[in-house]
Design an enzyme around this catalytic site. Sequence first.
Site, PDB file in Angstrom:
ATOM      1  N   GLY A 135      -1.353  13.975  -1.547  1.00 25.53           N
ATOM      2  CA  GLY A 135      -1.035  12.733  -2.233  1.00 25.53           C
ATOM      3  C   GLY A 135      -0.407  11.713  -1.292  1.00 25.53           C
ATOM      4  O   GLY A 135      -0.116  12.007  -0.124  1.00 25.53           O
ATOM      5  N   HIS A 176     -38.485   6.354 -14.624  1.00 25.46           N
ATOM      6  CA  HIS A 176     -38.894   7.719 -14.282  1.00 25.46           C
ATOM      7  C   HIS A 176     -39.667   7.690 -12.979  1.00 25.46           C
ATOM      8  O   HIS A 176     -40.529   6.828 -12.815  1.00 25.46           O
ATOM      9  CB  HIS A 176     -39.778   8.282 -15.392  1.00 25.46           C
ATOM     10  CG  HIS A 176     -40.361   9.614 -15.042  1.00 25.46           C
ATOM     11  ND1 HIS A 176     -39.613  10.771 -15.071  1.00 25.46           N
ATOM     12  CD2 HIS A 176     -41.600   9.964 -14.611  1.00 25.46           C
ATOM     13  CE1 HIS A 176     -40.374  11.787 -14.712  1.00 25.46           C
ATOM     14  NE2 HIS A 176     -41.591  11.331 -14.416  1.00 25.46           N
ATOM     15  N   GLY A 205       0.775  -1.240   0.000  1.00 23.30           N
ATOM     16  CA  GLY A 205       0.000   0.000   0.000  1.00 23.30           C
ATOM     17  C   GLY A 205       0.804   1.287   0.000  1.00 23.30           C
ATOM     18  O   GLY A 205       1.895   1.365  -0.581  1.00 23.30           O
ATOM     19  N   ILE A 213      -8.915  13.637  -0.979  1.00 25.68           N
ATOM     20  CA  ILE A 213      -8.972  13.660   0.487  1.00 25.68           C
ATOM     21  C   ILE A 213      -9.330  15.055   0.983  1.00 25.68           C
ATOM     22  O   ILE A 213     -10.185  15.222   1.855  1.00 25.68           O
ATOM     23  CB  ILE A 213      -7.622  13.183   1.091  1.00 25.68           C
ATOM     24  CG1 ILE A 213      -7.431  11.697   0.781  1.00 25.68           C
ATOM     25  CG2 ILE A 213      -7.584  13.443   2.594  1.00 25.68           C
ATOM     26  CD1 ILE A 213      -6.161  11.090   1.333  1.00 25.68           C
TER      27      ILE A 213
HETATM   28  P1  FAD Z   1      -3.384  -0.667   1.734  1.00 19.47           P
HETATM   29  O1  FAD Z   1      -4.833  -0.622   1.929  1.00 19.47           O
HETATM   30  O2  FAD Z   1      -2.590   0.540   2.063  1.00 19.47           O
HETATM   31  O3  FAD Z   1      -2.870  -1.887   2.633  1.00 19.47           O
HETATM   32  C1  FAD Z   1      -1.524  -2.184   2.775  1.00 19.47           C
HETATM   33  C2  FAD Z   1      -1.331  -2.966   4.063  1.00 19.47           C
HETATM   34  O4  FAD Z   1      -0.037  -3.496   4.082  1.00 19.47           O
HETATM   35  C3  FAD Z   1      -1.454  -2.108   5.315  1.00 19.47           C
HETATM   36  O5  FAD Z   1      -2.369  -2.679   6.210  1.00 19.47           O
HETATM   37  C4  FAD Z   1      -0.045  -2.105   5.893  1.00 19.47           C
HETATM   38  O6  FAD Z   1      -0.022  -2.053   7.298  1.00 19.47           O
HETATM   39  C5  FAD Z   1       0.494  -3.422   5.391  1.00 19.47           C
HETATM   40  N1  FAD Z   1       1.952  -3.467   5.293  1.00 19.47           N
HETATM   41  C6  FAD Z   1       2.770  -2.581   4.676  1.00 19.47           C
HETATM   42  N2  FAD Z   1       4.051  -2.990   4.714  1.00 19.47           N
HETATM   43  C7  FAD Z   1       4.046  -4.178   5.393  1.00 19.47           C
HETATM   44  C8  FAD Z   1       5.058  -5.083   5.769  1.00 19.47           C
HETATM   45  N3  FAD Z   1       6.333  -4.910   5.405  1.00 19.47           N
HETATM   46  N4  FAD Z   1       4.690  -6.184   6.486  1.00 19.47           N
HETATM   47  C9  FAD Z   1       3.389  -6.385   6.819  1.00 19.47           C
HETATM   48  N5  FAD Z   1       2.397  -5.564   6.471  1.00 19.47           N
HETATM   49  C10 FAD Z   1       2.716  -4.471   5.760  1.00 19.47           C
HETATM   50  N6  FAD Z   1     -10.068   4.301  -2.433  1.00 19.47           N
HETATM   51  C11 FAD Z   1     -11.252   4.024  -3.019  1.00 19.47           C
HETATM   52  O7  FAD Z   1     -11.289   3.265  -3.997  1.00 19.47           O
HETATM   53  N7  FAD Z   1     -12.410   4.571  -2.555  1.00 19.47           N
HETATM   54  C12 FAD Z   1     -12.437   5.411  -1.494  1.00 19.47           C
HETATM   55  O8  FAD Z   1     -13.510   5.889  -1.103  1.00 19.47           O
HETATM   56  C13 FAD Z   1     -11.212   5.729  -0.858  1.00 19.47           C
HETATM   57  N8  FAD Z   1     -11.180   6.565   0.195  1.00 19.47           N
HETATM   58  C14 FAD Z   1      -9.980   6.833   0.810  1.00 19.47           C
HETATM   59  C15 FAD Z   1      -9.982   7.712   1.890  1.00 19.47           C
HETATM   60  C16 FAD Z   1      -8.797   8.013   2.536  1.00 19.47           C
HETATM   61  C17 FAD Z   1      -8.804   8.968   3.699  1.00 19.47           C
HETATM   62  C18 FAD Z   1      -7.583   7.390   2.102  1.00 19.47           C
HETATM   63  C19 FAD Z   1      -6.298   7.666   2.822  1.00 19.47           C
HETATM   64  C20 FAD Z   1      -7.584   6.527   1.030  1.00 19.47           C
HETATM   65  C21 FAD Z   1      -8.780   6.240   0.361  1.00 19.47           C
HETATM   66  N9  FAD Z   1      -8.828   5.402  -0.745  1.00 19.47           N
HETATM   67  C22 FAD Z   1     -10.022   5.137  -1.365  1.00 19.47           C
HETATM   68  C23 FAD Z   1      -7.614   4.759  -1.275  1.00 19.47           C
HETATM   69  C24 FAD Z   1      -7.530   3.298  -0.778  1.00 19.47           C
HETATM   70  O9  FAD Z   1      -7.543   3.291   0.628  1.00 19.47           O
HETATM   71  C25 FAD Z   1      -6.265   2.642  -1.304  1.00 19.47           C
HETATM   72  O10 FAD Z   1      -6.195   2.775  -2.709  1.00 19.47           O
HETATM   73  C26 FAD Z   1      -6.267   1.156  -0.952  1.00 19.47           C
HETATM   74  O11 FAD Z   1      -6.329   0.966   0.440  1.00 19.47           O
HETATM   75  C27 FAD Z   1      -5.014   0.475  -1.504  1.00 19.47           C
HETATM   76  O12 FAD Z   1      -5.048  -0.869  -1.160  1.00 19.47           O
HETATM   77  P2  FAD Z   1      -3.707  -1.718  -1.003  1.00 19.47           P
HETATM   78  O13 FAD Z   1      -4.177  -3.099  -0.679  1.00 19.47           O
HETATM   79  O14 FAD Z   1      -2.826  -1.499  -2.135  1.00 19.47           O
HETATM   80  O15 FAD Z   1      -2.950  -1.088   0.261  1.00 19.47           O
HETATM   81  P1  NAI Z   2      -4.562  13.844  -4.654  1.00 23.99           P
HETATM   82  O1  NAI Z   2      -3.480  13.450  -5.553  1.00 23.99           O
HETATM   83  O2  NAI Z   2      -5.969  13.468  -4.982  1.00 23.99           O
HETATM   84  O3  NAI Z   2      -4.568  15.435  -4.457  1.00 23.99           O
HETATM   85  C1  NAI Z   2      -3.465  16.140  -3.980  1.00 23.99           C
HETATM   86  C2  NAI Z   2      -3.620  17.608  -4.351  1.00 23.99           C
HETATM   87  O4  NAI Z   2      -2.648  18.356  -3.630  1.00 23.99           O
HETATM   88  C3  NAI Z   2      -3.388  17.880  -5.831  1.00 23.99           C
HETATM   89  O5  NAI Z   2      -4.484  18.605  -6.329  1.00 23.99           O
HETATM   90  C4  NAI Z   2      -2.080  18.679  -5.852  1.00 23.99           C
HETATM   91  O6  NAI Z   2      -2.032  19.629  -6.893  1.00 23.99           O
HETATM   92  C5  NAI Z   2      -2.107  19.356  -4.492  1.00 23.99           C
HETATM   93  N1  NAI Z   2      -0.787  19.755  -3.964  1.00 23.99           N
HETATM   94  C6  NAI Z   2       0.360  19.030  -3.989  1.00 23.99           C
HETATM   95  N2  NAI Z   2       1.349  19.708  -3.364  1.00 23.99           N
HETATM   96  C7  NAI Z   2       0.827  20.881  -2.926  1.00 23.99           C
HETATM   97  C8  NAI Z   2       1.341  22.011  -2.208  1.00 23.99           C
HETATM   98  N3  NAI Z   2       2.603  22.051  -1.775  1.00 23.99           N
HETATM   99  N4  NAI Z   2       0.521  23.047  -1.942  1.00 23.99           N
HETATM  100  C9  NAI Z   2      -0.777  23.014  -2.356  1.00 23.99           C
HETATM  101  N5  NAI Z   2      -1.314  21.976  -3.038  1.00 23.99           N
HETATM  102  C10 NAI Z   2      -0.531  20.915  -3.309  1.00 23.99           C
HETATM  103  O7  NAI Z   2      -4.137  13.249  -3.216  1.00 23.99           O
HETATM  104  P2  NAI Z   2      -4.945  13.020  -1.884  1.00 23.99           P
HETATM  105  O8  NAI Z   2      -6.180  13.846  -1.843  1.00 23.99           O
HETATM  106  O9  NAI Z   2      -3.950  13.152  -0.799  1.00 23.99           O
HETATM  107  O10 NAI Z   2      -5.376  11.509  -1.998  1.00 23.99           O
HETATM  108  C11 NAI Z   2      -4.387  10.472  -2.114  1.00 23.99           C
HETATM  109  C12 NAI Z   2      -4.923   9.291  -2.842  1.00 23.99           C
HETATM  110  O11 NAI Z   2      -5.925   8.624  -2.103  1.00 23.99           O
HETATM  111  C13 NAI Z   2      -5.505   9.670  -4.167  1.00 23.99           C
HETATM  112  O12 NAI Z   2      -4.661   9.182  -5.178  1.00 23.99           O
HETATM  113  C14 NAI Z   2      -6.837   9.011  -4.250  1.00 23.99           C
HETATM  114  O13 NAI Z   2      -6.902   8.157  -5.350  1.00 23.99           O
HETATM  115  C15 NAI Z   2      -6.959   8.191  -2.959  1.00 23.99           C
HETATM  116  N6  NAI Z   2      -8.258   8.501  -2.370  1.00 23.99           N
HETATM  117  C16 NAI Z   2      -9.380   8.097  -3.034  1.00 23.99           C
HETATM  118  C17 NAI Z   2     -10.631   8.422  -2.560  1.00 23.99           C
HETATM  119  C18 NAI Z   2     -11.818   8.006  -3.338  1.00 23.99           C
HETATM  120  O14 NAI Z   2     -11.698   7.172  -4.218  1.00 23.99           O
HETATM  121  N7  NAI Z   2     -12.993   8.556  -3.072  1.00 23.99           N
HETATM  122  C19 NAI Z   2     -10.807   9.195  -1.336  1.00 23.99           C
HETATM  123  C20 NAI Z   2      -9.562   9.609  -0.744  1.00 23.99           C
HETATM  124  C21 NAI Z   2      -8.350   9.237  -1.252  1.00 23.99           C
END
Ligand code: FAD
Ligand code: NAI
Length: 466
Positions: free
Chosen positions: A271, A444, A143, A183
Amino acid sequence: MKYDVVVIGSGPGGYVAAIRCAQLGMKTAIVERYNTLGGTCLNVGCIPSKALLDSSEHYHNANKTFADHGVRIESLKADLNQMVERKNGVVKQTCDGVQYLMKKNGIEVYHGHGSFVEANKLHVKGDEKTTEVEFEKAIIATGSKPITPAAFNYDKKRVITSTEALNITEIPKRMVIIGAGVIGLELGSVFARIGTEVEVIEFQDKVLGTMDKDTSKELRRSMKKIGVKFHLGHAVTEVKSNDKGVDVSFKKRDSEDILNTKADYCLIAIGRRPYTDNLGLDKVGITLDDRGRIPVNEHLQTAAAHIYAIGDVIQGAMLAHKAEEEGIFVAEYMNGEKPHINYNLIPGVVYTWPEVSAVGKTEKQLKEEGIPYKVGKFPMKALGRSRASMDTEGLIKVISHKETDEILGVHMIGARAADMIMEAVALMEFRASAEDMARISHPHPTYTEAIKEAALGATGNRYLHI
Ligand code: FAD
Ligand code: NAI
């Protein structure tokens, strides 16, 4: 202990990969460094953020629109502590569900930090002991983590990321958010709805930089209505904090004049970076690319062919459903099948209100690629359904190929856009034309009628309701 497959990381990529491997008869283990399973998504990402978005939207509606609907509430209060408690309950239930699924599928769970020590061996360092685990094949699903530049002085107390923001229990008076990405806008909505003055500083000239320009503009307008203040085209230069709050310095992109603002909290949302700390990649011959990601080939194999990588730790959108698809892909590929992922059709959703969703290409991408296209757009306010519910903000846009009429992109902002995008995904998966979309009967009154109308527009036919 020796396994056919060991998965490192239990997020949506890792736990789904483990389940599919087990279903296909492989002896499977999963390694997770935290005490609960589910990764970022279930613990500090998708699920908790949606729980708070839903609670805060209920409050917002009770505060702003219930009276118009004829529902009067004498005294109304946002109880953030209760919202966070409910959110914690939802998270626990969801993570427990993953624990149950591991047991049901006969997957061994190891808690501790996994690091490769040899080509077919890793160590899992737990609180009390280190366990050696051997494997034929491995899947890295570790992740990502938030990006926190040194100049922002991330202290987890006043200068925070989404992880800490999800656990604030007293409503802040003011919050500065760096970044108007997904976010920033989702969590900005949560706090703005319950009364926090939210100020967002964004480097680019638009919110949701990679999404369609019309939906981006509409969302900015909607968020301004709930009181969010935007500084677009500005960059944050420094953040300082003390016990009581933060001082944020920022400047216009092409100016040297420093501006300042103060708040109770500064949320960094600029990001996320792939997480590979102490994974022992050097022991298995894997080197990272220039953005810290694990390079993979078209079968998601790393430089070590028996080790695969999926989800946020590799290239592509950082989305839970993208990680899941890759988990299934790898398990089936290992099993000798020929799976396929259509990366162009992975939808994106932003859970603000109105919701934003998209699939396929934007107009900007099509222009860059030199692909001729036609556009149909339909405003939500023209629908009877929207007037009935008072959800009149937003629009739907359908883009199709100028000559073949194949749907190339669909962009939505409006009530329930998160769920409605699936119509477009399904049709595009079968390479439907805008005319196909327009000729399908849409019930509708529903918000989906805007999809039919926008498709009609793209075919060059006249809209029925505007
Ligand atoms: P992760 O979910 O990050 O899981 C990785 C896991 O690996 C973690 O539990 C970590 O502890 C574990 N790990 C790491 N290194 C090690 C190691 N060496 N040994 C053992 N364990 C380890 N995406 C959406 O599609 N819809 C959303 O609405 C959405 N909302 C989000 C809201 C927020 C606030 C954030 C931060 C992210 C959101 N995302 C959303 C993005 C989504 O959470 C990630 O894209 C997704 O979790 C990625 O899945 P992953 O399995 O790659 O990694
Ligand atoms: P993001 O990549 O969506 O947005 C980051 C924003 O910060 C960009 O618009 C960028 O131009 C701006 N930025 C970067 N440096 C800056 C600076 N120094 N000053 C001002 N602005 C700056 O990243 P975010 O929101 O942190 O989300 C991370 C990831 O989590 C995303 O890639 C997203 O895919 C995933 N995520 C997905 C969700 C969903 O699917 N609903 C919800 C939340 C997160």
